[in-house]
Design an enzyme around this catalytic site. Structure first.
Site, mmCIF file in Angstrom:
data_model
loop_
_atom_site.group_PDB
_atom_site.id
_atom_site.type_symbol
_atom_site.label_atom_id
_atom_site.label_comp_id
_atom_site.label_asym_id
_atom_site.label_seq_id
_atom_site.Cartn_x
_atom_site.Cartn_y
_atom_site.Cartn_z
ATOM 1 N N ASN A 186 0.828 -1.209 0.000
ATOM 2 C CA ASN A 186 0.000 0.000 0.000
ATOM 3 C C ASN A 186 0.861 1.257 0.000
ATOM 4 O O ASN A 186 0.484 2.265 -0.602
ATOM 5 C CB ASN A 186 -0.953 -0.005 1.197
ATOM 6 C CG ASN A 186 -2.099 -0.988 1.004
ATOM 7 O OD1 ASN A 186 -1.977 -1.949 0.253
ATOM 8 N ND2 ASN A 186 -3.200 -0.757 1.668
ATOM 9 N N GLU A 189 1.843 1.756 -3.443
ATOM 10 C CA GLU A 189 0.628 2.229 -4.138
ATOM 11 C C GLU A 189 0.481 3.752 -3.964
ATOM 12 O O GLU A 189 0.232 4.481 -4.928
ATOM 13 C CB GLU A 189 -0.555 1.471 -3.536
ATOM 14 C CG GLU A 189 -1.930 1.898 -3.968
ATOM 15 C CD GLU A 189 -3.000 1.156 -3.139
ATOM 16 O OE1 GLU A 189 -2.938 -0.091 -3.026
ATOM 17 O OE2 GLU A 189 -3.898 1.823 -2.585
#
Ligand code: NBP
Length: 470
Positions: A186, A189
């Site tokens: 994440n 990301e």
């Protein structure tokens, strides 16, 4: 009929995962704290399928074949503890509990210890891919008790996204290995999203391009070395028109980005570990600054800036912007993988980074064609300190660092913030500099705090009475 697996939490992720699992031939039992949600599911999407809807935890546990295999998909934090408190006393030795939410890795370590005391098996499972992935094939990152993984390996291999090198699921190691990998996923990301947003800002404000024109650029980039899910959806977002107004919807969306925690945790964990993840950190800070909408609006009339119009040749700029974006995206993966390498050494995960790259190849938000050379580089050198040191990334740096310098320079000259790109450049520049100015910092620390320093011409630890010398 007894269900082979149970899913707790019938919100977006739980429902779609339950349907995915059942669709692959495994009868599922489901439960949700609020019965109404379960009822709606039973009478709607689950109708006619081998899904046993239950309305108490006892009923749920009874509906499962032994050893029980239970996947919890509730909101991370206190809700997971609340659910475990009710569930643990109902289970028997050898049953498996999996937390498939975005739990903090420290919570996973604690819960795993609590499960172990009761003779239960526990897995912390990071699941990426959102609603669509959950239904059609997510990327699954598991960690915890290996015997537990063996109990669900077949299910995971059937429901995971099929990648170019096998199903995108894997067991990454003991303890919180799975949730740690998902957290860093994440973080990466966040950094890629911020890089894309900066490129959009430069094209929009700097070059005055329309959303359709920018969609064309992202479409082109998506066919090249950095193609991937986030570039693909960016093109689609830019082309989408609001049905009500006919305007590009993206331009009607308020410019304050939310953050749910995993990007922040990834940065906090990098700081705790002493590993550099500046591009990921900058992406988190960029979202935080974006949330200061009112202050930004007020400051925009107070603090002077520069004309954002870049006044450069559009074709040349976009050509060189590709290089800047490409290197920034590589920096995001490089920093995240370095963090995983260091975390594995400190926390004893025994992570195989090439396997992490394989599991990220499909189903997850950071899937990208880049993961093919990333995996190869990590297979060739499992303990690679930084992606940029291996081919084809070393050559990419060689070819494109001039573009990254040029683009970020122009952005600064025109007052358009590009913190992810700037930090990617500064990161690699610092990493490749043999002698940094940290000698002066050491001298300052010794001056005001007697923190001592080492010398390059002599062994030992030194302290100077700087005032006396001065
Ligand atoms: P949410 O994160 O929105 O959580 C809703 C679920 O949590 C409902 O089932 C709700 O039950 C339950 N819950 C809450 Br809130 N408090 C509870 C409590 N005290 N006791 C028991 N249950 C409680 O659901 P989601 O979006 O499906 O996500 C599930 C997990 O997967 C999260 O950790 C999330 O971060 C992660 N994740 C989500 C996505 C995504 O795209 N949404 C992607 C990847 C990972 P109720 O119906 O009774 O309120």
């Amino acid at each position: 009929m007894r269900a082979q697996i149970g899913v707790i939490g019938m919100a977006v992720m739980g429902q779609n995962l339950a349907l995915n699992i059942e669709g692959k031939g495994f009868p599922v039992a489901v439960y949700n704290r609020t019965a109404e949600r379960t009822r709606e599911f039973a009478e709607g999407r689950a109708k006619g399928r081998r899904i046993i809807s239950t309305y108490t935890l006892e009923e749920f546990v009874d509906a499962l074949a032994r050893p029980r295999r239970i996947l919890i998909m509730v909101k991370a934090g206190a809700p997971v503890d609340a659910m475990l408190e009710g569930l643990f006393p109902l289970l028997e030795r050898g049953d498996l509990v999996m937390d498939g939410g975005n739990s903090h890795y420290a919570d996973t370590e604690r819960r795993l210890g609590e499960a172990e005391e009761r003779g239960l098996l526990y897995l912390g499972v990071g699941i990426s891919g959102g609603e669509y992935g959950a239904l059609c094939g997510p990327s699954i990152m598991a960690g915890g008790h290996r015997e537990g993984y063996e109990l669900v390996r077949e299910v995971f291999e059937r429901i995971a996204a099929p990648g170019p090198e096998g199903p995108c699921c894997g067991y990454f190691g003991p303890g919180s290995a799975g949730h740690y990998v998902k957290m860093v996923h994440n973080g990466i990301e966040y950094a890629i999203m911020e890089t894309i947003a900066e490129a959009y800002d430069l094209m929009k404000r700097g070059l005055g391009m329309s959303p359709d024109e920018m969609a064309g650029v992202f479409s082109d980039w998506n066919k090249r070395e950095l193609g991937g899910y986030l570039f693909e959806i960016t093109e689609r977002i830019l082309r989408y028109r609001d049905p009500g107004t006919g305007e590009p919807l993206v331009e009607l969306i308020l410019d304050t980005a939310k953050q749910k925690g995993t990007g922040k945790w990834s940065t906090q964990a990098a700081l705790d570990l002493g590993t550099p993840a500046p591009t990921i950190a900058m992406a988190v800070f960029a979202r935080i600054i974006s949330a200061f909408k009112d202050e930004r609006a007020a400051a925009s009339g107070v603090l002077s800036g520069l004309d954002p119009a870049l006044g450069v040749d559009r074709g040349e700029f976009i050509g060189r912007l590709f290089g800047a974006v490409y290197l920034s995206v590589i920096a995001a993966y490089a920093q995240g993988l370095r963090q995983l390498r260091d975390a594995s050494a400190e926390r004893g995960y025994g992570l195989e980074l090439a396997e992490v790259a394989r599991v990220w190849m499909a189903g997850c938000i950071i899937r990208s064609v880049l993961l093919v050379p990333i995996r190869k580089a990590l297979l060739d050198e499992p303990d690679l300190p930084l992606l940029f040191l291996a081919e084809p990334f070393r050559s990419a740096w060689e070819e494109y660092h001039g573009d990254l310098r040029w683009v970020t320079c122009i952005a600064r000259e025109h007052g358009i913030p590009t913190p992810a790109m700037d930090s990617a450049l500064a990161f690699v520049d610092a990493y490749r500099t043999e002698r940094l100015p940290a000698n002066l910092i050491q001298a300052q620390r010794d001056f005001f705090g007697a923190h001592t320093y080492q010398r390059i011409d002599r062994e030992g630890t030194f302290h100077t009475d700087w005032e006396a010398v001065a």
